[in-house]
Write an enzyme that holds these catalytic residues in place. Structure first.
Site, PDB file in Angstrom:
ATOM      1  N   GLY A   1      -6.312  -2.699  10.042  1.00 41.76           N
ATOM      2  CA  GLY A   1      -4.924  -2.924   9.647  1.00 41.76           C
ATOM      3  C   GLY A   1      -4.042  -3.293  10.827  1.00 41.76           C
ATOM      4  O   GLY A   1      -2.834  -3.032  10.815  1.00 41.76           O
TER       5      GLY A   1
ATOM      6  N   GLY B   1       2.642  -3.576  10.331  1.00 40.96           N
ATOM      7  CA  GLY B   1       3.087  -2.190  10.372  1.00 40.96           C
ATOM      8  C   GLY B   1       2.752  -1.482  11.666  1.00 40.96           C
ATOM      9  O   GLY B   1       2.747  -2.077  12.751  1.00 40.96           O
TER      10      GLY B   1
ATOM     11  N   GLY C   1      -0.106  -0.409  12.643  1.00 38.72           N
ATOM     12  CA  GLY C   1      -1.332  -0.950  13.220  1.00 38.72           C
ATOM     13  C   GLY C   1      -1.069  -2.119  14.141  1.00 38.72           C
ATOM     14  O   GLY C   1      -1.741  -2.275  15.172  1.00 38.72           O
TER      15      GLY C   1
ATOM     16  N   SER D   1      -1.299  11.265   8.063  1.00 39.21           N
ATOM     17  CA  SER D   1       0.122  11.278   7.729  1.00 39.21           C
ATOM     18  C   SER D   1       0.583  12.717   7.607  1.00 39.21           C
ATOM     19  O   SER D   1      -0.179  13.590   7.177  1.00 39.21           O
ATOM     20  CB  SER D   1       0.370  10.541   6.414  1.00 39.21           C
ATOM     21  OG  SER D   1       1.695  10.727   5.961  1.00 39.21           O
TER      22      SER D   1
ATOM     23  N   TYR E   1      -1.810   9.203  -2.811  1.00 37.38           N
ATOM     24  CA  TYR E   1      -1.738   8.745  -1.418  1.00 37.38           C
ATOM     25  C   TYR E   1      -1.884   9.926  -0.467  1.00 37.38           C
ATOM     26  O   TYR E   1      -2.658   9.871   0.501  1.00 37.38           O
ATOM     27  CB  TYR E   1      -0.416   8.034  -1.167  1.00 37.38           C
ATOM     28  CG  TYR E   1      -0.207   7.659   0.285  1.00 37.38           C
ATOM     29  CD1 TYR E   1      -0.884   6.588   0.854  1.00 37.38           C
ATOM     30  CD2 TYR E   1       0.662   8.391   1.094  1.00 37.38           C
ATOM     31  CE1 TYR E   1      -0.708   6.251   2.189  1.00 37.38           C
ATOM     32  CE2 TYR E   1       0.854   8.060   2.426  1.00 37.38           C
ATOM     33  CZ  TYR E   1       0.168   6.992   2.972  1.00 37.38           C
ATOM     34  OH  TYR E   1       0.343   6.675   4.298  1.00 37.38           O
TER      35      TYR E   1
END
Length: 314
Positions: free
Chosen positions: A27, A31, A33, A156, A181
């Site tokens: 990724g 973002g 990444g 996260s 998520y």
């Protein structure tokens, strides 16, 4: 620039040289990444952007080279949601060693309809956890070939309040996207900690480190055209949130430190200094659901069954 010693302060703006090293960032095209890749590229390392979208990866490499003119960056076609394609992607790396993989790519859905991959797995669990689980397994020989390979898993802070239902990892009952998520990120983090325990037990030189980015907002993120463009209005509207949150460039700091800092050890958790939401990276205690070794062990077994891959089993 030599690696820092433990006695020196970690400077997020001047990370140590990693000349000659190879890093894969999943990724890395957008973002957080993207900023992980940009900051690692500034160390002189070769940085590979794992992305299923070649156009977005090309845009990211253009942006990185505008900031780091001598950057060594390239794209690896990688679709973590399609397990059958992960090994061919690893084969396409054509490297003799990999010094670190940053398991950063993630999917966050906000619509109420549950989505599945072609393998029949819930999309967020498949991409965020199962894909990285399989990827790490196929990368194991390359990581072992490096003097001190690292698997850096980006979780996260929402995972800390999540709970895994081992009887329903695919969230077929009571599906809610935010909960699904959070569960997928908890699975990622439990994998990172369990992986390190298994690496230590096997006497491997590779280590596994977990990090989380805190709270990151686009209005607090500096422009990196064509990847991200922030208007003056967005910047001004985002200023009040900057008291508690940060931009994605700063959210990348824990992962970058986990890759580069020689004082980092396997099994550690790194996150932002200020209440876990913003600031320079610091070491955090591993507790609560993240320290649940029994659930981590059962998740590992289930993940092997679902992917057909057992990381570092050989």
């Amino acid at each position: 620039m030599p690696f820092l010693t433990a006695a020196q302060h970690w400077d997020v703006h001047r990370p140590p040289s990693a000349e000659g090293k190879n890093f894969l960032v999943t990724g890395g095209n957008a973002g957080i990444g993207y900023f992980v890749a940009e900051q690692l590229a500034g160390t002189g390392a070769t940085v590979i952007l794992g992305s299923r979208d070649a156009a977005k990866a090309t845009a990211a490499m253009t942006a990185i080279r505008s900031r780091v003119p001598e950057a060594r960056v390239r794209h690896l076609a990688l679709d973590l949601a399609d397990l059958a394609t992960v090994k061919p992607s690893v084969d396409a790396l054509e490297l003799d060693r990999l010094d670190a993989v940053v398991c950063n790519a993630g999917v966050l859905l906000d619509h109420p309809r549950r989505c599945e991959t072609r393998d029949g797995h819930e999309l967020m669990f498949a991409t965020n956890h199962l894909g990285h689980f399989a990827l790490t397994g196929w990368l194991a020989p390359l990581l072992s070939a490096a003097p001190a390979g690292r698997v850096v898993t980006t979780g996260s802070f929402v995972a800390k309040s999540a709970r895994l239902d081992l009887s329903d990892l695919q969230v077929t009952r009571g599906y809610r996207p935010k909960d699904a998520y959070a569960r997928s990120k908890l699975a990622q983090m439990l994998f990172g900690f369990e992986l390190d325990r298994r690496l230590r037990a096997a006497g491997c030189t590779t280590v596994s480190v977990v990090n989380h980015p805190g709270g990151a907002l686009d209005p607090l993120t500096p422009s990196r055209p064509p990847v991200h463009v922030r208007t003056t209005g967005q910047r001004l509207r985002g200023l009040p949130a900057g008291v508690l949150l940060q931009g994605k460039h700063a959210a990348a700091w824990p992962a970058v430190r986990a890759v580069l800092d020689p004082v980092v050890r396997g099994g550690q958790l790194w996150g932002p200094r200020m209440l876990g939401f913003r600031g320079e990276p610091r070491l955090e205690p591993v507790r609560g659901v993240l320290a649940d070794t029994e659930t981590a062990t059962q998740l590992w077994t289930a993940s092997v069954d679902l992917t057909g891959v057992d990381p570092f089993a050989h």
